[in-house]
Scaffold this active site. Structure first.
Site, PDB file in Angstrom:
ATOM      1  N   HIS A 359      17.506 -32.187 -40.671  1.00 58.36           N
ATOM      2  CA  HIS A 359      16.409 -32.017 -41.629  1.00 58.36           C
ATOM      3  C   HIS A 359      16.875 -32.161 -43.077  1.00 58.36           C
ATOM      4  O   HIS A 359      16.052 -32.316 -43.987  1.00 58.36           O
ATOM      5  CB  HIS A 359      15.678 -30.684 -41.412  1.00 58.36           C
ATOM      6  CG  HIS A 359      16.396 -29.463 -41.900  1.00 58.36           C
ATOM      7  ND1 HIS A 359      17.084 -28.609 -41.061  1.00 58.36           N
ATOM      8  CD2 HIS A 359      16.524 -28.933 -43.138  1.00 58.36           C
ATOM      9  CE1 HIS A 359      17.583 -27.608 -41.761  1.00 58.36           C
ATOM     10  NE2 HIS A 359      17.259 -27.789 -43.029  1.00 58.36           N
ATOM     11  N   ASP A 401      18.481 -30.522 -34.265  1.00 54.64           N
ATOM     12  CA  ASP A 401      18.619 -30.613 -35.728  1.00 54.64           C
ATOM     13  C   ASP A 401      20.082 -30.858 -36.109  1.00 54.64           C
ATOM     14  O   ASP A 401      20.778 -29.970 -36.612  1.00 54.64           O
ATOM     15  CB  ASP A 401      18.094 -29.310 -36.342  1.00 54.64           C
ATOM     16  CG  ASP A 401      17.980 -29.373 -37.854  1.00 54.64           C
ATOM     17  OD1 ASP A 401      18.035 -30.483 -38.410  1.00 54.64           O
ATOM     18  OD2 ASP A 401      17.821 -28.300 -38.469  1.00 54.64           O
ATOM     19  N   GLY A 491      19.300 -23.640 -48.891  1.00 58.53           N
ATOM     20  CA  GLY A 491      20.475 -24.275 -49.475  1.00 58.53           C
ATOM     21  C   GLY A 491      21.699 -24.223 -48.595  1.00 58.53           C
ATOM     22  O   GLY A 491      22.676 -24.934 -48.849  1.00 58.53           O
ATOM     23  N   SER A 493      21.521 -24.798 -45.218  1.00 62.15           N
ATOM     24  CA  SER A 493      21.319 -25.683 -44.063  1.00 62.15           C
ATOM     25  C   SER A 493      22.435 -26.698 -43.935  1.00 62.15           C
ATOM     26  O   SER A 493      22.910 -27.246 -44.930  1.00 62.15           O
ATOM     27  CB  SER A 493      20.002 -26.443 -44.202  1.00 62.15           C
ATOM     28  OG  SER A 493      18.909 -25.611 -43.971  1.00 62.15           O
ATOM     29  N   GLY A 494      22.830 -26.954 -42.693  1.00 63.08           N
ATOM     30  CA  GLY A 494      23.856 -27.967 -42.440  1.00 63.08           C
ATOM     31  C   GLY A 494      25.267 -27.438 -42.425  1.00 63.08           C
ATOM     32  O   GLY A 494      26.184 -28.123 -41.963  1.00 63.08           O
TER      33      GLY A 494
END
Length: 542
Positions: A359, A401, A491, A493-494
């Site tokens: 995402h 994701d 912030g 995410s990932g």
């Protein structure tokens, strides 16, 4: 040896045939009868023709992967013949499904999922694709169409042109193109007609079936090429195509329930609330039959727990209830930036690849990878452009994701830059294992921020508990969750969930608007579930 071969073949270096020009057409072709090819699509960037494409269902357009062009925001134009005549329809792209093994000339295929279904009409229709993986016989007369240049340096046409071409024997294609040509994944055609810049992504049509996708041609020579034009062979990718365009991953209104829930912005720079559109698959919640009152009520009650994707476009951000990491103690950590602003986290899994959340790609946004950073206000770090975005083909909002970013150049190992290991087998992490998460995301839902990397210990939670808390949002096979009063926020995410110095999860989603004291645990994508895909991407290059 490979590098030497590439240099020797430089004279034949193929030119990817996409173009950002308007008013373009097929080489040595004739104008198509208006709307005789109602499946044809013009992919446009900022109102200008960029590539071709073709409808393969009411909600999907097929095109060449290189047409996405590292984050270009494309619009699909359907029902067109003359691009100077605005009697056509424009549909935004919702998701870009790039084949996971795509790299430059190889596996050059992409599916674009439309924001809304295309409506069939006299000018709009989809075309069939092969049902089985079967070669097209040599000398078959097929056709190609598009709005690409009519010659390398020649005039342009805004009207759709078409040309007949003859399929060429695979051995001949291999002989002409050498290592650039894949006998299993490509086919070629010629006969003095063909395509040029701007035609990429269009179909090669044989007996009213789209069998190929316009891919590449001899560099700088559309007019009288000495080697045939090359197409991606669609039938080779049928399993992947079916996986994307199946009932589970389509986004048709009649098959899904769309809820618009007002949430706090996922991007820290935006202070006003935004509408977050989350699509719930009816097949996932056993609502494939007509909606029942109880099912609808259940979904509305679950809306209070609607997860908010944790990406952020703000700078100066950090982990909830965490502490500052020792500078460069996590040399694998990456800041993904839009312009010069932090947007998402990520982590190096090889010198050429960064893993992050799918995402974070955010509908074509162009990201830069920052490595070797601790304090984002201190510019003592390195910036590397992203070469290719490998989004997992089955990704849809919360599910699957995960994404791999291929770097423009390899990251150089140093005291501040190093990769992290990922699992070697698909094995669950035991409940109550103490792991850690780190990032530059917000330190609370509304609280202050930090430009420095923060970290926090979190405890892995039993899968059954995660499923109980999150219901249909949680996939027991593809996700894991963790909590204990610490965790992530917008912030982050990932970023990685790290257990025993191995990255086992990717930061994915959390309880909407509640980073501080969530009533449900944070959710991560389970890396080990995607090992075959990860190995296919990384090993293909290395």
């Amino acid at each position: 040896m490979v590098f030497t071969c590439l240099l020797l073949f430089a004279a034949l270096l193929p030119c990817l045939s996409h173009s950002a020009s308007v008013n373009v057409g097929i080489v040595n072709g004739t104008e198509a009868e208006p709307h005789s090819r109602p499946y044809m699509v013009s992919l446009q960037e900022n109102g200008k023709h960029h590539c071709g494409g073709f409808l393969v269902s009411e909600s999907f357009v097929m095109s060449a992967a290189h047409c996405w062009n590292n984050g270009a925001n494309l619009t699909v134009v359907i029902g067109a013949h003359d691009l100077d005549n605005y009697n056509y329809y424009r549909i935004p792209v919702k998701f870009y499904h790039i084949y996971p093994g795509y790299r430059r000339l190889y596996n050059d295929i992409m599916l674009l999922q439309l924001e809304k279904p295309a409506q069939r009409s006299k000018t709009v229709e989809w075309i069939s694709i092969p049902k089985t993986n079967k070669d097209v016989e040599a000398n078959t007369i097929c056709s190609v169409a598009g709005w690409g240049k009519i010659s390398s340096e020649g005039p342009l046409s805004s009207r759709l042109l078409e040309a007949d071409v003859s399929v060429i024997e695979t051995k001949k294609c291999k002989s002409d193109w050498g290592q650039y040509f894949s006998e299993s994944n490509m086919l070629c055609a010629g006969s003095g007609r063909g395509f040029c810049q701007g035609d990429s992504g269009g179909p090669l049509v044989c007996n009213n079936i789209a069998v190929g996708v316009v891919s590449f041609f001899e560099s700088g020579n559309c007019d009288k090429p000495t080697v045939p034009n090359v197409y991606t062979k669609i039938s080779q990718f049928l399993p992947w195509i079916k996986e994307i365009i199946n009932e589970k991953s389509r986004v048709f209104e009649e098959e899904h329930l769309l809820l618009d829930v007002r949430t706090g912005s996922a991007c820290g720079e935006l202070t006003s609330p935004t509408m977050l559109h989350i699509i719930f698959s009816l097949t996932e919640v056993n609502l494939h039959s007509p909606y029942s009152t109880m099912a609808l009520i259940s979904l509305l009650l679950l809306a209070a727990l609607l997860p908010q994707l944790g990406h952020s476009a703000s700078v100066n951000v950090g982990i909830v209830n965490g502490t500052e990491a020792k500078p460069h103690s996590r040399p694998y950590m990456v800041s993904l930036q839009v312009g010069t602003q932090h947007f998402c986290g990520g982590f190096l899994v090889s010198e050429q690849f960064v893993m992050t959340a799918a995402h974070c790609q955010n509908h074509g946004m162009n990201l830069t990878v920052v490595i070797g950073a601790h304090d984002l206000d201190n510019y003592n770090y390195y910036r590397i452009p992203v070469k290719f975005y490998h989004v997992y083909p089955g990704y849809r909002r919360l599910y699957n994701d995960i994404m791999l970013l291929e770097l423009e150049k390899p990251a150089q190992r140093s005291r501040t830059v190093e990769r992290i290991s990922i699992p070697k087998t698909n094995k669950d992490v035991k409940a109550n294992t103490i792991c850690s998460v780190a990032g530059w995301g917000k330190i609370s839902s509304e609280g202050p921020s930090s430009s420095r990397l923060l970290e926090a210990d979190v405890s892995v939670i039993e899968t059954k508990k995660c499923k109980s808390d999150w219901g249909q949002y949680f996939s027991e096979s593809n996700m894991l969750c963790a909590g204990s009063g610490h965790g992530f926020c917008q912030g982050d995410s990932g970023g990685p969930l790290v257990c025993n110095n191995i990255a086992v999860g990717v930061v994915s989603f959390f309880e909407s608007g509640n980073c501080d004291k969530p009533t449900v645990p944070n959710v991560y994508t389970k890396i080990s579930q995607f090992l075959p895909w990860i190995k296919e991407i990384i090993n293909d290059l290395q």
